[in-house]
Design a protein around this motif. Structure first.
Motif, PDB file in Angstrom:
ATOM      1  N   ALA A 181      29.800  30.408  29.156  1.00 48.12           N
ATOM      2  CA  ALA A 181      29.442  30.566  30.558  1.00 48.12           C
ATOM      3  C   ALA A 181      30.518  29.548  31.463  1.00 48.12           C
ATOM      4  CB  ALA A 181      28.114  29.897  30.890  1.00 48.12           C
ATOM      5  N   LYS A 182      30.894  28.480  30.650  1.00 49.49           N
ATOM      6  CA  LYS A 182      31.901  27.601  31.367  1.00 49.49           C
ATOM      7  C   LYS A 182      33.278  28.356  31.399  1.00 49.49           C
ATOM      8  CE  LYS A 182      34.220  23.003  30.833  1.00 49.49           C
ATOM      9  NZ  LYS A 182      33.998  21.754  30.011  1.00 49.49           N
ATOM     10  N   ALA A 183      33.584  28.855  30.060  1.00 49.35           N
ATOM     11  CA  ALA A 183      34.775  29.698  30.229  1.00 49.35           C
ATOM     12  C   ALA A 183      34.794  30.843  31.076  1.00 49.35           C
ATOM     13  CB  ALA A 183      35.073  30.153  28.357  1.00 49.35           C
ATOM     14  N   MET A 184      33.830  31.635  31.088  1.00 55.22           N
ATOM     15  CA  MET A 184      33.732  32.816  32.006  1.00 55.22           C
ATOM     16  C   MET A 184      33.970  32.418  33.279  1.00 55.22           C
ATOM     17  SD  MET A 184      33.581  35.788  30.243  1.00 55.22           S
ATOM     18  CE  MET A 184      33.127  36.421  28.685  1.00 55.22           C
ATOM     19  N   ARG A 185      33.194  31.409  33.820  1.00 56.77           N
ATOM     20  CA  ARG A 185      33.300  30.992  35.161  1.00 56.77           C
ATOM     21  C   ARG A 185      34.686  30.544  35.556  1.00 56.77           C
ATOM     22  NH1 ARG A 185      29.079  28.712  35.281  1.00 56.77           N
ATOM     23  NH2 ARG A 185      27.737  29.871  36.959  1.00 56.77           N
ATOM     24  N   ALA A 186      35.482  29.836  34.653  1.00 61.63           N
ATOM     25  CA  ALA A 186      36.801  29.252  34.870  1.00 61.63           C
ATOM     26  C   ALA A 186      37.700  30.718  35.056  1.00 61.63           C
ATOM     27  CB  ALA A 186      37.347  28.607  33.599  1.00 61.63           C
ATOM     28  N   GLU A 187      37.464  31.703  34.159  1.00 62.10           N
ATOM     29  CA  GLU A 187      38.359  32.609  34.290  1.00 62.10           C
ATOM     30  C   GLU A 187      38.106  33.634  35.652  1.00 62.10           C
ATOM     31  OE1 GLU A 187      41.191  35.889  33.290  1.00 62.10           O
ATOM     32  OE2 GLU A 187      40.860  33.795  32.852  1.00 62.10           O
ATOM     33  N   LEU A 188      36.701  33.438  36.183  1.00 61.88           N
ATOM     34  CA  LEU A 188      36.450  34.101  37.335  1.00 61.88           C
ATOM     35  C   LEU A 188      37.348  33.509  38.514  1.00 61.88           C
ATOM     36  CD1 LEU A 188      34.832  35.986  39.252  1.00 61.88           C
ATOM     37  CD2 LEU A 188      33.066  34.386  39.077  1.00 61.88           C
ATOM     38  N   LYS A 189      37.209  32.219  38.520  1.00 58.12           N
ATOM     39  CA  LYS A 189      37.842  31.390  39.417  1.00 58.12           C
ATOM     40  C   LYS A 189      39.579  31.547  39.398  1.00 58.12           C
ATOM     41  CE  LYS A 189      37.921  26.824  41.936  1.00 58.12           C
ATOM     42  NZ  LYS A 189      39.350  27.079  42.205  1.00 58.12           N
ATOM     43  N   ARG A 190      39.974  31.663  38.317  1.00 56.53           N
ATOM     44  CA  ARG A 190      41.499  31.816  38.115  1.00 56.53           C
ATOM     45  C   ARG A 190      41.671  33.307  38.527  1.00 56.53           C
ATOM     46  NH1 ARG A 190      45.022  34.832  35.598  1.00 56.53           N
ATOM     47  NH2 ARG A 190      43.391  36.125  34.775  1.00 56.53           N
ATOM     48  N   VAL A 191      41.064  34.130  38.443  1.00 56.16           N
ATOM     49  CA  VAL A 191      41.265  35.439  39.080  1.00 56.16           C
ATOM     50  C   VAL A 191      41.144  35.673  40.586  1.00 56.16           C
ATOM     51  CG1 VAL A 191      40.155  37.893  39.189  1.00 56.16           C
ATOM     52  CG2 VAL A 191      40.821  36.942  36.747  1.00 56.16           C
ATOM     53  N   VAL A 192      39.977  34.993  41.055  1.00 54.28           N
ATOM     54  CA  VAL A 192      39.827  35.055  42.514  1.00 54.28           C
ATOM     55  C   VAL A 192      41.034  34.098  43.245  1.00 54.28           C
ATOM     56  CG1 VAL A 192      38.386  34.080  44.462  1.00 54.28           C
ATOM     57  CG2 VAL A 192      37.357  35.133  42.497  1.00 54.28           C
ATOM     58  N   ASP A 193      41.422  33.014  42.459  1.00 49.51           N
ATOM     59  CA  ASP A 193      42.488  32.158  43.192  1.00 49.51           C
ATOM     60  C   ASP A 193      43.801  32.886  42.970  1.00 49.51           C
ATOM     61  OD1 ASP A 193      40.679  29.958  43.539  1.00 49.51           O
ATOM     62  OD2 ASP A 193      41.340  28.871  42.007  1.00 49.51           O
ATOM     63  N   GLY A 194      44.147  33.797  42.269  1.00 49.89           N
ATOM     64  CA  GLY A 194      45.287  34.378  42.028  1.00 49.89           C
ATOM     65  C   GLY A 194      45.237  35.472  43.013  1.00 49.89           C
ATOM     66  N   SER A 195      44.258  35.983  43.712  1.00 51.32           N
ATOM     67  CA  SER A 195      44.270  37.175  44.514  1.00 51.32           C
ATOM     68  C   SER A 195      44.758  36.616  46.058  1.00 51.32           C
ATOM     69  CB  SER A 195      42.909  37.886  44.550  1.00 51.32           C
ATOM     70  OG  SER A 195      42.645  38.078  43.458  1.00 51.32           O
ATOM     71  N   THR A 196      44.746  37.627  46.832  1.00 49.02           N
ATOM     72  CA  THR A 196      44.763  37.338  48.301  1.00 49.02           C
ATOM     73  C   THR A 196      43.695  38.162  49.190  1.00 49.02           C
ATOM     74  OG1 THR A 196      46.381  39.184  48.841  1.00 49.02           O
ATOM     75  CG2 THR A 196      47.530  36.942  48.303  1.00 49.02           C
ATOM     76  N   VAL A 197      43.329  37.612  50.254  1.00 40.48           N
ATOM     77  CA  VAL A 197      42.363  38.463  51.110  1.00 40.48           C
ATOM     78  C   VAL A 197      42.853  38.982  52.247  1.00 40.48           C
ATOM     79  CG1 VAL A 197      40.214  37.812  52.283  1.00 40.48           C
ATOM     80  CG2 VAL A 197      40.740  36.696  50.150  1.00 40.48           C
ATOM     81  N   ARG A 198      42.516  40.264  52.290  1.00 41.69           N
ATOM     82  CA  ARG A 198      43.003  40.963  53.557  1.00 41.69           C
ATOM     83  C   ARG A 198      41.660  41.066  54.446  1.00 41.69           C
ATOM     84  NH1 ARG A 198      45.368  45.779  51.642  1.00 41.69           N
ATOM     85  NH2 ARG A 198      46.971  44.432  51.215  1.00 41.69           N
ATOM     86  N   VAL A 199      41.935  40.684  55.673  1.00 41.13           N
ATOM     87  CA  VAL A 199      40.761  40.852  56.810  1.00 41.13           C
ATOM     88  C   VAL A 199      41.122  41.465  57.792  1.00 41.13           C
ATOM     89  CG1 VAL A 199      41.422  38.561  57.571  1.00 41.13           C
ATOM     90  CG2 VAL A 199      39.135  39.420  57.753  1.00 41.13           C
TER      91      VAL A 199
END
Length: 360
Positions: free
Chosen positions: A179-197
């Motif tokens: 769970a810790k490793a998956m959550r860290a990967e999820l955060k890495r993926v989100v942080d590496g994205s941009t948000v278009r609004v």
């Protein structure tokens, strides 16, 4: 191992997701897969922690029962009693949040059978190939490798001679790591994205001899990662533009012709834990006015150039690759203030939020 088992066999329920090449790095395209991996691992961590405690109690009770030869249940194998209880609990209570996981194409289970400490390499390969992306496969395989390593370190005889409560405790430990490793990967993926609004809001205001529909258009712009906040939140910030016009207007029963527009600089901040998101904005007026030409005259706004404001846009919305959030204008704070002055307000605000992967 996704399921604790008796000494006869250790059944592993697999949970890698999404139809994609497992050799590809995870990106925001795998957002749903990663979210579901975290939720599954969190569930299993808690389930097996609780299961271990319940089985310990059952095992301890049977040990005491076996000390009393007059008890009709005396003489029963502690391992068998606990193993049967485990099977019953698993059958009645074990329910993954995502089963089957979204898009998973690999085998449903892989067995680690006593007295060996190895799993079928072809099945593990199929598990990897059925994973959504490389990190999901790596993390799940690391979970399995940890079981194998412990089995070899303990020796098969010791490893397989443990009570079911110990097997469940090991499973809980593995899922805590997963769970810790998956959550860290999820955060890495989100942080590496941009948000278009982007957004559009069309409040309709009516009052005595007054009927106006406004249109506020926030043109698409991007928010970039701005680091992390408390609790591991991912923060995004960006600046854009908004134009305000009058779509329709009637004053004292006269239809008027609007022209011109109001201009605002917009600053947006979005926070997300990888599952839900919240957004707030601040605005500052720029040069620009709206004008009205009516049957018996004309007029224009005298909006102060220093006009500014701030507040929430939304809160607690699910984080998805693409989201459309619709709000009732009547529920907004400015509408409530206007109602106190005798005006009624209705209409909709529609906000579009897209998570953009690198290279898109």
């Amino acid at each position: 191992m996704r399921l604790a088992c008796s000494a006869a066999a250790l059944l592993i329920i697999l949970g890698a997701q999404a139809r994609a090449d497992s050799g590809d790095a995870c990106s925001c395209k795998n957002l749903t897969s990663l979210q579901q991996e975290v939720e599954n691992a969190d569930y299993e961590k808690q389930f097996f922690t609780t299961l271990s405690e319940r089985l310990k109690a059952i095992e301890a009770k049977q040990v005491e029962v076996n000390k009393d030869p007059t008890n009709p249940d005396s003489g029963r194998s502690v391992l068998a009693v606990s193993g049967n209880a485990r099977k019953e609990i698993m059958a009645k209570e074990f329910r993954l949040p995502h089963d089957p996981p979204d898009g998973y194409t690999g085998p449903k289970s892989v067995d680690l059978d006593a007295p060996a400490c190895e799993q079928d390499p072809e099945q593990l390969k199929a598990m990897r190939n059925g994973s959504a992306c490389k990190a999901i496969a790596d993390i799940t395989l690391s979970h399995e490798a940890a079981h194998t390593a412990k089995c070899k370190a303990d020796t098969p005889a010791v490893y397989w001679d443990r009570l079911p409560s110990a097997l469940a405790a090991e499973e809980a430990e593995r899922y805590t790591e997963q769970a810790k490793a998956m959550r860290a990967e999820l955060k890495r993926v989100v942080d590496g994205s941009t948000v278009r609004v982007s957004a559009i809001m069309e409040p309709h205001m009516t009052g005595p001899r007054f009927d106006v529909t406004y249109s506020y258009v926030m043109y698409p712009f991007e928010l970039s990662s701005a680091g992390s906040g408390g609790g591991g939140l991912s923060i995004f910030k960006g600046d854009g533009k908004q134009a305000g016009t009058i779509k329709r207007v009637k004053l004292a029963g006269m239809s008027c012709t609007p022209s011109g527009q109001l201009n605002d600089d917009i600053s947006m901040t979005m926070e997300t834990d990888g599952f839900t998101m919240g957004m707030k904005q601040s605005s500052h007026a720029r040069p620009g006015d709206v004008r009205l030409k009516c049957k018996h005259g004309s007029g224009m706004s005298l909006r102060p150039q220093s006009d500014s404001g701030s507040g929430p846009v939304f809160q607690g919305e699910p984080l998805q690759l693409s989201s459309t959030i619709t709000r009732n204008v009547a529920d907004m704070s400015f509408a409530k203030l206007l109602r106190q002055g005798g005006f009624s307000v209705d209409g909709k605000q529609v906000v579009t939020v897209d998570l953009v992967c690198p290279g898109q």
